[in-house]
Enzyme design. Structure first.
Site, PDB file in Angstrom:
ATOM      1  N   ARG A 211      -7.136   2.833  18.174  1.00 31.49           N
ATOM      2  CA  ARG A 211      -5.640   2.729  17.476  1.00 31.49           C
ATOM      3  C   ARG A 211      -5.174   3.962  17.735  1.00 31.49           C
ATOM      4  O   ARG A 211      -5.791   5.193  17.540  1.00 31.49           O
ATOM      5  CB  ARG A 211      -5.906   2.379  15.969  1.00 31.49           C
ATOM      6  CG  ARG A 211      -6.578   1.287  15.808  1.00 31.49           C
ATOM      7  CD  ARG A 211      -6.155   0.799  14.601  1.00 31.49           C
ATOM      8  NE  ARG A 211      -6.855  -0.660  14.537  1.00 31.49           N
ATOM      9  CZ  ARG A 211      -6.656  -1.794  13.295  1.00 31.49           C
ATOM     10  NH1 ARG A 211      -5.947  -1.317  12.328  1.00 31.49           N
ATOM     11  NH2 ARG A 211      -7.215  -2.716  13.499  1.00 31.49           N
ATOM     12  N   GLU A 213      -2.777   5.496  16.351  1.00 34.24           N
ATOM     13  CA  GLU A 213      -2.138   5.934  14.913  1.00 34.24           C
ATOM     14  C   GLU A 213      -1.934   7.394  14.787  1.00 34.24           C
ATOM     15  O   GLU A 213      -2.380   8.068  15.557  1.00 34.24           O
ATOM     16  CB  GLU A 213      -2.740   5.406  13.873  1.00 34.24           C
ATOM     17  CG  GLU A 213      -4.321   5.996  13.696  1.00 34.24           C
ATOM     18  CD  GLU A 213      -5.057   5.407  12.358  1.00 34.24           C
ATOM     19  OE1 GLU A 213      -5.881   5.967  12.075  1.00 34.24           O
ATOM     20  OE2 GLU A 213      -4.667   4.306  12.217  1.00 34.24           O
ATOM     21  N   ARG A 219     -10.204  11.447   7.339  1.00 35.67           N
ATOM     22  CA  ARG A 219     -10.731  10.067   7.328  1.00 35.67           C
ATOM     23  C   ARG A 219     -10.060   9.168   8.331  1.00 35.67           C
ATOM     24  O   ARG A 219     -10.357   8.013   8.190  1.00 35.67           O
ATOM     25  CB  ARG A 219     -10.684   9.496   5.979  1.00 35.67           C
ATOM     26  CG  ARG A 219      -9.210   9.235   5.409  1.00 35.67           C
ATOM     27  CD  ARG A 219      -9.065   8.568   4.055  1.00 35.67           C
ATOM     28  NE  ARG A 219      -7.884   8.100   3.532  1.00 35.67           N
ATOM     29  CZ  ARG A 219      -7.634   7.457   2.564  1.00 35.67           C
ATOM     30  NH1 ARG A 219      -8.507   7.085   1.846  1.00 35.67           N
ATOM     31  NH2 ARG A 219      -6.425   7.014   2.045  1.00 35.67           N
ATOM     32  N   HIS A 220      -9.418   9.794   9.328  1.00 34.78           N
ATOM     33  CA  HIS A 220      -8.865   8.686  10.357  1.00 34.78           C
ATOM     34  C   HIS A 220      -9.335   9.227  11.820  1.00 34.78           C
ATOM     35  O   HIS A 220      -9.634  10.234  11.944  1.00 34.78           O
ATOM     36  CB  HIS A 220      -7.418   8.809  10.479  1.00 34.78           C
ATOM     37  CG  HIS A 220      -6.562   8.139   9.328  1.00 34.78           C
ATOM     38  ND1 HIS A 220      -6.306   8.731   8.111  1.00 34.78           N
ATOM     39  CD2 HIS A 220      -6.244   6.771   9.276  1.00 34.78           C
ATOM     40  CE1 HIS A 220      -5.830   7.913   7.348  1.00 34.78           C
ATOM     41  NE2 HIS A 220      -5.943   6.526   7.792  1.00 34.78           N
ATOM     42  N   GLU A 357     -10.492   2.759   0.977  1.00 35.41           N
ATOM     43  CA  GLU A 357     -10.848   1.529   1.422  1.00 35.41           C
ATOM     44  C   GLU A 357     -11.669   1.609   2.609  1.00 35.41           C
ATOM     45  O   GLU A 357     -11.915   2.420   3.592  1.00 35.41           O
ATOM     46  CB  GLU A 357      -9.411   1.017   1.941  1.00 35.41           C
ATOM     47  CG  GLU A 357      -9.544  -0.383   2.847  1.00 35.41           C
ATOM     48  CD  GLU A 357      -8.288  -0.888   3.571  1.00 35.41           C
ATOM     49  OE1 GLU A 357      -8.524  -1.394   4.733  1.00 35.41           O
ATOM     50  OE2 GLU A 357      -7.097  -0.324   3.169  1.00 35.41           O
ATOM     51  N   SER A 360     -11.352  -4.438   5.119  1.00 33.01           N
ATOM     52  CA  SER A 360     -10.059  -5.576   5.184  1.00 33.01           C
ATOM     53  C   SER A 360     -10.401  -6.871   5.778  1.00 33.01           C
ATOM     54  O   SER A 360     -11.365  -7.126   6.581  1.00 33.01           O
ATOM     55  CB  SER A 360      -8.923  -4.981   5.965  1.00 33.01           C
ATOM     56  OG  SER A 360      -7.995  -5.829   6.077  1.00 33.01           O
ATOM     57  N   ARG A 408     -16.726   5.185   8.200  1.00 36.10           N
ATOM     58  CA  ARG A 408     -16.372   5.255   6.779  1.00 36.10           C
ATOM     59  C   ARG A 408     -17.187   4.928   5.834  1.00 36.10           C
ATOM     60  O   ARG A 408     -17.654   5.566   4.912  1.00 36.10           O
ATOM     61  CB  ARG A 408     -15.142   4.561   6.484  1.00 36.10           C
ATOM     62  CG  ARG A 408     -13.757   4.973   6.870  1.00 36.10           C
ATOM     63  CD  ARG A 408     -12.493   4.218   6.381  1.00 36.10           C
ATOM     64  NE  ARG A 408     -11.383   4.977   6.705  1.00 36.10           N
ATOM     65  CZ  ARG A 408     -10.180   4.734   6.372  1.00 36.10           C
ATOM     66  NH1 ARG A 408     -10.050   3.862   5.208  1.00 36.10           N
ATOM     67  NH2 ARG A 408      -8.971   5.391   6.730  1.00 36.10           N
TER      68      ARG A 408
END
Length: 434
Positions: A211, A213, A219-220, A357, A360, A408
């Site tokens: 990704r 992003e 945490r990414h 989180e 998902s 995570r």
């Protein structure tokens, strides 16, 4: 080395060959000690200078720390040695000499910052604490795979180079594929859904996702390892049951099989596998509880995503893992099914750790016309996903699933400060090497 003995297996009375890294050398005058380290632990090698060959002694006491050596000799009991035994060598071979200027200290006596550690990850992973994290990560993956098999799920592998993004054109890494534009896959989502329409019905995958992003936080990551699950003939409630089962299986396996690693990380006394059912809060209940904490500057309203500070406030309030269910349709992906009696409410869910989180998921839209309409509502062109949508014309069963990141999970399980601690060679906006 078929005749090699691991240090943990060396017993008094053995004539053994051990091999590993030079952890430290202590020269005490008439006697010297070399501490040899391998994957199972450490062992002391004793050099009595007046009673041994000079060349053997010189080799043993002058070798640089972190050099790779092979030692053969008699194993004897010695209560004062770190592990209760020591080796009196009759031969020592330096198999690979280390540079005396090490970029970090694998013994841990001198701290190094995270950037230096990641630049020299091979050395860093020689530290027992770092190694412990990845032993635990491996146990998590073993336990999760075993749990999936226990519930009748088949492991699959899906493409990582794709023609279109899972969720449209954002956050994609483009690549050139024989003169055509392609992308690194954001998720196996569409492919695993196609497989529940096959004879496999219930599938899982453990594999990388990519990704692009912009987040650059503790945490990414831009490359992560995801655990994905999808099953035909279940709804979102049953999917949550499986999700909860995998997480409990992972924690239980670590608690049972990784006590030594937990001890190294200072977690042995407090680590405990979750018990009891995870609470299932609706999205509406979640925002009401967050607002009631008074931790946010502005009250959340229907349709807001949960901000990081809101997740933390709710996590502190709940005090353990929990699900958030029944999310607004507008903030969930096109493939999440809406309730038939309320098109503004989806059958999507998230699994939350008190810190963040984790998962998902949700029930998927299996009806062709409703799926295509979902594309249009989110501004996506259904024609670009024809390979996916056409299969929904040929008998796609009701199905549900979810995904969560290994990093995570390990980060929250071990209370790590930075997600990069849980991946060997992280990929983020600044790091492409090693």
């Amino acid at each position: 080395m078929k005749d090699r003995t691991f240090t943990a297996d060396a017993e008094p009375g053995d004539h053994a060959t051990v091999a590993g890294w030079v952890h430290e050398v202590r020269d005490l005058g008439g006697i010297a000690f070399l501490i040899l380290r391998d994957k199972t632990g450490k062992i002391q090698v004793k050099f009595e200078k007046d009673e041994m060959d000079d060349e053997l002694v010189e080799t043993g006491i002058n070798v640089q720390r972190e050099s790779v050596v092979q030692v053969t000799g008699d194993v004897e009991e010695e209560e004062r040695a770190p592990t209760g035994v020591e080796v009196t060598p009759d031969s020592i071979e330096v198999m690979a000499e280390a540079d005396p200027q090490l970029p970090l200290d694998p013994s841990g006596k001198v701290d190094a910052d995270l950037s230096t550690r990641l630049d020299n990850r091979t050395l860093d992973a020689r530290k027992p604490e770092t190694k412990a994290i990845f032993e635990i990560r491996a146990e998590v993956l073993r336990a999760v795979r075993e749990y999936f098999r226990s519930v009748g799920s088949t492991e699959i592998n899906t493409p990582k180079i794709v023609a279109t993004g899972t969720e449209g054109g954002t956050e994609l890494f483009p690549v050139t594929y024989f003169g055509e534009e392609a992308f690194m896959n954001q998720s196996p989502q569409l492919f695993k859904q196609l497989m529940v329409g096959s004879g496999l019905e219930r599938v899982f995958e453990v594999g990388p996702i990519f990704r692009a992003e912009e987040h650059n936080t503790p945490r990414h990551l831009n490359e992560a390892t995801m655990i994905d699950f999808e099953s035909a003939f279940i709804d979102h409630e049953e999917a949550m049951d499986v999700c909860e089962g995998t997480l409990k299986a992972a924690y239980s396996a670590v608690e049972e099989n990784c006590q030594e690693e937990l001890e190294l990380l200072g977690l042995a006394d407090e680590f405990e596998a979750p018990s009891g059912d995870f609470p299932r809060l609706t999205y509406e209940e979640a925002i009401e509880r967050i607002n009631a904490t008074g931790e946010l500057d502005e009250q959340l309203v229907w349709g807001d995503d949960l901000p990081t500070e809101g997740e933390k406030a709710l996590g502190d309030d709940v005090g353990g893992h929990y699900f958030v269910t029944d999310w607004p349709s507008e903030i969930k992906p096109f493939y999440i099914q809406d309730y038939d009696d309320d098109s503004e409410l989806s059958k999507g869910f998230d699994l939350m750790h008190p810190r963040m989180e984790l998962v998902s998921g949700g029930q998927r839209e299996h009806r062709y016309d409703a799926l295509v309409e979902g594309f249009k509502q989110q501004g996506l062109d259904p024609d670009q996903f024809e390979y996916y949508t056409k299969m929904f014309k040929y008998g796609m069963p009701p199905h549900a699933g979810w995904a969560y990141g290994v990093e995570r999970l390990v980060m929250t399980m071990l209370d790590l400060d930075n997600i990069r601690e849980a991946v060997l060679f992280p990929r983020d906006r600044q790091r492409l090497s090693p």
